[in-house]
Scaffold this active site. Structure first.
Site, PDB file in Angstrom:
ATOM      1  N   ASP A  97     -15.303   2.280  -2.835  1.00 29.89           N
ATOM      2  CA  ASP A  97     -15.691   1.343  -3.881  1.00 29.89           C
ATOM      3  C   ASP A  97     -17.203   1.205  -4.025  1.00 29.89           C
ATOM      4  OD1 ASP A  97     -13.131   0.901  -4.728  1.00 29.89           O
ATOM      5  OD2 ASP A  97     -12.788  -0.768  -3.386  1.00 29.89           O
ATOM      6  N   TYR A 136      -8.718  -4.476  -7.929  1.00 28.91           N
ATOM      7  CA  TYR A 136      -8.975  -5.279  -6.736  1.00 28.91           C
ATOM      8  C   TYR A 136     -10.224  -6.139  -6.885  1.00 28.91           C
ATOM      9  CZ  TYR A 136      -5.879  -4.198  -2.807  1.00 28.91           C
ATOM     10  OH  TYR A 136      -4.821  -4.141  -1.954  1.00 28.91           O
TER      11      TYR A 136
HETATM   12 CU   LIG Z   1      -4.839  -3.488  -0.173  1.00 25.52          CU
END
Ligand SMILES: [Cu+2]
Length: 558
Positions: free
Chosen positions: A194, A278
């Site tokens: 990320d 996320y």
């Molecule tokens: Cu996860």
């Protein structure tokens, strides 16, 4: 009954782009040498397609285009396996399933939550001042530190001191890796970096008053460069605030019934990333006893994939069914915190202490209860692991600065939770690319440019340029210039309760003074006093109650 897929509108706005890693297949079929992106597609709820915030992750589609990111051509469309094995089935008409929304207007909200306000009637106890165009100096409770912000790492701390004593030269989250467990094509390439792929600065939220933190908040803006190299303002990307953290220390003299109690207070520097589905809430947390922690809270929405509707009640080998027709694959989240220390000044060493049982000895250990500490100094760069059975603790020490009480080298202990290493096998590209996910701790000798544990370029990386490779040089460390890379992880076997949005999964690494101060550094924090705290006894039971010998109730003041 079947319904047509409303692809034309919804797919373009409901894609999960991932930069697939290399898998070593080079015959052209999988275009391993091209710069490509794999798109996981979702659709809006066909019965609510005008709601832009409807949760499309409840409607994953079994087709996945791969796009050449140079030419923007769709170079192939993968059909996903939706059963229990690798077989690809012919596409079938979509069978209607209901939505699973997270937005509040889609819920019947509970009505018994009363307001909880954080009030600081005299303001905050910290100050923030600009020391340059890009940096901020924060002072709080004997701490002083500088805060920076960049595209890749987001929030970075520099020059961290306590009571004017140097502790850390630079602290940053250096990367994340999230390898998924599904071995089937195309999921076998699914591993997100990320920070390296997207950038913690690029993905930082614009934080909002009254939502992301409570109380008296100071917001710090960032400036990064956009894709054209132009400066881009990033407002409110870091928030600074204080929070109560329960009791820090307490003792009641049972002979006099006098309690002394001091509450812990924390200074939080928080940034929040949204990386597609996320969210990561990332915090540096300081307390009044010289502790520093790095905390990660993983929340947001699971990355989902389709599974045959008739398998909804069947255990799946690679994940958890979280909604009819929706599979959330098993995965691991690895984080690598880069620690460039100056504990008590430069010239640090990294050691680990094991608590080891003593052998029986007729004179020294006749009853077999003895144990002692065994210290190992890490002399060369390399990877190390926690050892729960030996109570292993890593410490950064300064051999040239002795504690004034006991003469020990001053130090800070690193407390990281035990980590299950990456499960993908060492030959896999998951393992090769996630250069930091196999060891709990790496120690390297400082070298310019070595900032990112997964390597400088993680998009479609193949490994070899990251902390594992740097540590393998076997550089001598001595009392020199070590850099500590602390790994921690969340092993994520999804639960139904993680959908449609996941309650935070929290993991924290702490740095605690170990023979650094000459006594409890929080001994001078004023006691907790009802006059300040204005707590309320709801049932009145405590009112008027005073035990014999008690002086002043909870605060113990005379
Ligand atoms: Cu996860």
């Amino acid at each position: 009954m079947s319904a047509p897929l409303p692809l034309a509108l919804s797919v373009t706005r409901s894609a999960w782009l991932t930069i697939p890693g290399s898998d070593g297949v080079k015959e052209g079929k999988f275009y391993d040498d091209k710069r490509v992106m794999q798109c996981f597609l979702y659709m809006r709820d066909p019965n609510n397609s005008s709601e832009p915030d409807s949760c499309h992750y409840a409607f994953p589609l079994p087709i996945s285009p791969v796009i050449d990111t140079i030419t923007f051509e769709v170079i192939r469309i993968d059909i996903m396996p939706t059963g229990l094995d690798e077989k690809i089935k012919p596409l079938a008409p979509w069978k209607p399933v209901g939505p699973n929304e997270y937005i509040p207007e889609a819920q019947t909200l509970r009505t018994d939550v009363k307001p909880l306000r954080v009030v600081q009637p005299e303001g905050a106890s910290f100050t923030v001042e600009n020391f340059s165009e890009m940096g901020h100096l924060v002072r709080w409770q004997k701490w002083d530190l500088k805060v920076g912000f960049n595209q890749r790492e987001g929030m970075v701390l520099y020059d961290v001191h306590y009571d004017n004593k140097p502790l850390f030269y630079r602290l940053s989250l250096s990367d994340m890796a999230i390898p998924y467990a599904d071995p089937r094509h195309p999921f076998h390439r699914k591993q997100a970096f990320d920070l390296g792929d997207a950038g913690a600065g690029t993905m930082a939220n614009n934080l909002e008053l009254g939502c992301d933190c409570l109380g008296s908040i100071y917001y710090i803006n960032g400036v990064i460069s956009d894709s054209q190299g132009q400066p881009m303002q990033m407002p409110n990307v870091i928030c600074v605030h204080e929070q109560d953290a329960g009791i820090l220390w307490k003792h009641t003299n049972y002979r006099t019934n006098r309690p002394c109690v001091v509450r812990n207070r924390e200074l939080v520097l928080q940034t929040i990333l949204t990386v597609s589905n996320y969210e990561y809430v990332l915090q540096f947390v300081f307390n009044v006893a010289g502790d520093l922690a790095y905390e990660v809270r993983a929340t947001g929405i699971l990355s989902t994939q389709p599974v045959d509707l008739e398998l909804t009640k069947t255990p799946h080998p690679f994940g958890t069914v979280v909604h009819p027709g929706v599979l959330a694959g098993n995965h691991q989240h690895f984080f690598s915190l880069r620690v460039d220390p100056m504990v008590g000044g430069h010239g640090n060493s990294v050691v680990y202490d094991d608590a080891v049982p003593m052998p029986r000895d007729p004179a020294l250990n006749p009853h077999g209860v003895g144990y002692t500490l065994s210290r190992t100094t890490i002399e060369t760069s390399g990877g190390h692991d926690l050892d729960v059975a030996r109570g292993r603790s890593f410490k950064i020490i300064n051999p040239s600065v002795a504690n004034s009480v006991n003469g020990a080298a001053v130090g800070y202990r690193v407390s990281a939770p035990p980590m299950q290493p990456i499960l993908a096998d060492p030959e896999s590209f998951h393992h090769r690319r996630a250069e930091f996910a196999d060891r709990g701790v790496y120690v390297t000798r400082y070298a310019d440019g070595e900032l990112f544990a997964g390597g400088t370029y993680t998009n479609q990386s193949r490994g070899g340029d990251g902390v594992r490779g740097w540590a393998a040089r076997g550089d001598p460390l001595g009392a020199g210039d070590p850099v500590l890379w602390v790994q921690f992880a969340i092993g994520h076997v999804p639960r139904v309760e993680d959908f449609p949005v996941m309650p935070c999964e929290t993991v924290r690494v702490a740095f605690r003074p170990a023979n650094f101060f000459d006594r409890n550094p929080a001994i001078d924090v004023p006691p907790s006093r009802q006059e300040d705290n204005c707590s309320v006894a709801l049932n009145g039971a405590m009112q008027g109650v005073k035990l014999d010998g008690e002086k002043g109730g909870c605060c113990g003041s005379n």
